[in-house]
Scaffold this active site. Structure first.
Site: not given
Lengths: 163, 209
Positions: A23, A29, A46
């Site tokens: 990611t 996040c 995520h």
């Protein structure tokens, strides 16, 4: 190394060995990985926000901590993992901008609320969080490989950590 | 209150685009005065983008960018962001630093450029908010600017998570300022990020809701 699988915003991916899950550019996040070291099965999600209750509908359960963690466990169960062997690692939850007196607001506190909500969901599911790199004010890119079970966290300016 | 972002119609989009138009027109003029160079702007676009794609909309997640953010928090609570590639940000900063800083230690150079960028971002975004204030009649006091340099993806989390609280699309008012007279254009983008639920307040005020 296996071809890396990109886990985009609110995406959730599970895979058997061999797999590399990545990611890129996490800010507030959270990149959460739950894995089974024995069967070398892993999943990454995520997470964008802590709580699905304000949402009108939930097209992507990976978006919210409270819906992402149960779904990730369910998807891993489908691959036949032994739940008692599952461990978690996570990174993210930064506060990218700091304005005086704004750290607790709905907008600026989202990173720390994401960390808190994810940690809480893991605890209530009985999944041990074995490593984390969270908070602060810098973005992160993360990579998890089922070969090494290492969570590699990259930050601009301060290099790479291996969790 | 609207149930879904998908209920935004072309009338709403036009109203928002018009704000962008006036806002950035004024911002271009203000920036031009500050740096003593011609500043052009693209016609603003207002578009609905799935929040999951806001980063891809501007570039790749690990692109190094600089962003300046200010907030308005009373009648219309909203964040405004000026976004520019990091290397271009430094060129922009140097335009207003009245001395040669190339020999300075990196840390000092960094601080100096960040405060120049904070000021430039503040002028661009403050002017944008002034236009919004004139159109609505609302007094919109702002915070001091915050500057961040990081990966595009991390910065865009602010946009995605703010719009994401209530829905799955972001209404992006996007416009690019081009600064002339340099070897290459210095393009920067203004993004309006209303707090969850406040876009409806604005549309109601504009008489299109």
């Amino acid at each position: 190394m296996s071809q890396p699988i990109h886990v985009g915003m609110a995406d959730l991916v599970v895979s058997k060995h061999p797999a590399t899950l990545i990611t890129l550019g996490l800010g507030s996040c959270i990149g959460l990985v739950i894995f089974d070291q024995i069967s070398k099965t892993a999943g990454m999600v995520h997470i964008m926000l802590p709580d699905s209750r304000e949402a009108k509908n939930i097209p992507k359960p990976g978006k919210f901590a409270d819906t992402a963690v149960p779904l990730l466990l369910e998807e891993l169960a489908k691959l036949g993992v032994n739940r008692s062997q599952l461990r978690a690692k996570m990174a993210g939850g930064a506060q990218m901008f700091s304005l005086p007196g704004k750290t607790d607001s709905a907008i600026f506190g989202v990173g720390s609320r994401n960390i808190e909500a994810t940690t809480k969901m893991l605890a209530s599911a009985g999944i041990r969080l074995v490593a984390s790199d969270t908070g602060g004010s810098k973005g992160r890119s993360v990579e998890f490989s089922t070969e090494t079970m290492k969570f590699i966290v990259k930050t601009l300016g301060s290099g790479t950590k291996e969790l | 209150m609207m149930d879904e972002n998908s209920e935004f119609t072309s009338i709403h989009m036009d109203a928002i685009r018009e704000i962008g138009n006036i806002g950035t027109g004024n911002a271009a003029t203000a920036l031009s005065r500050l740096i003593g160079r011609a500043v052009d702007m693209d016609v603003p676009v207002a578009e609905l983008v799935p929040i999951y794609e806001v980063t891809a909309h501007y570039g790749s997640p690990e692109t190094r960018v600089c962003a300046v953010l200010i907030r308005s928090e009373e009648l219309f609570s909203c964040s405004l962001m000026f976004l520019i590639d990091e290397e271009k940000a430094d060129i922009l900063a140097d335009l207003v630093i009245p001395m040669d800083i190339s020999g300075m230690p990196d840390e000092e150079k960094f601080q100096m450029r960040n405060s120049a960028l904070a000021e430039q971002g503040n002028i661009i975004l403050g002017t944008f908010l002034n236009a919004l204030s004139q159109i609505t009649g609302w007094t919109l006091p702002t915070t001091t600017p915050a500057v961040a340099r990081d990966m595009l993806g991390s910065i865009m989390d602010v946009v995605a998570s703010t719009f994401g609280v209530m829905g799955d699309s972001a209404m992006l008012v996007k416009t690019t300022l081009h600064i002339k007279g340099l070897e290459s254009d210095l393009g920067g983008t203004v993004i309006m990020i209303p707090d969850p639920g406040t876009l409806e307040t604005l549309l109601a005020k504009l008489g299109v809701l």
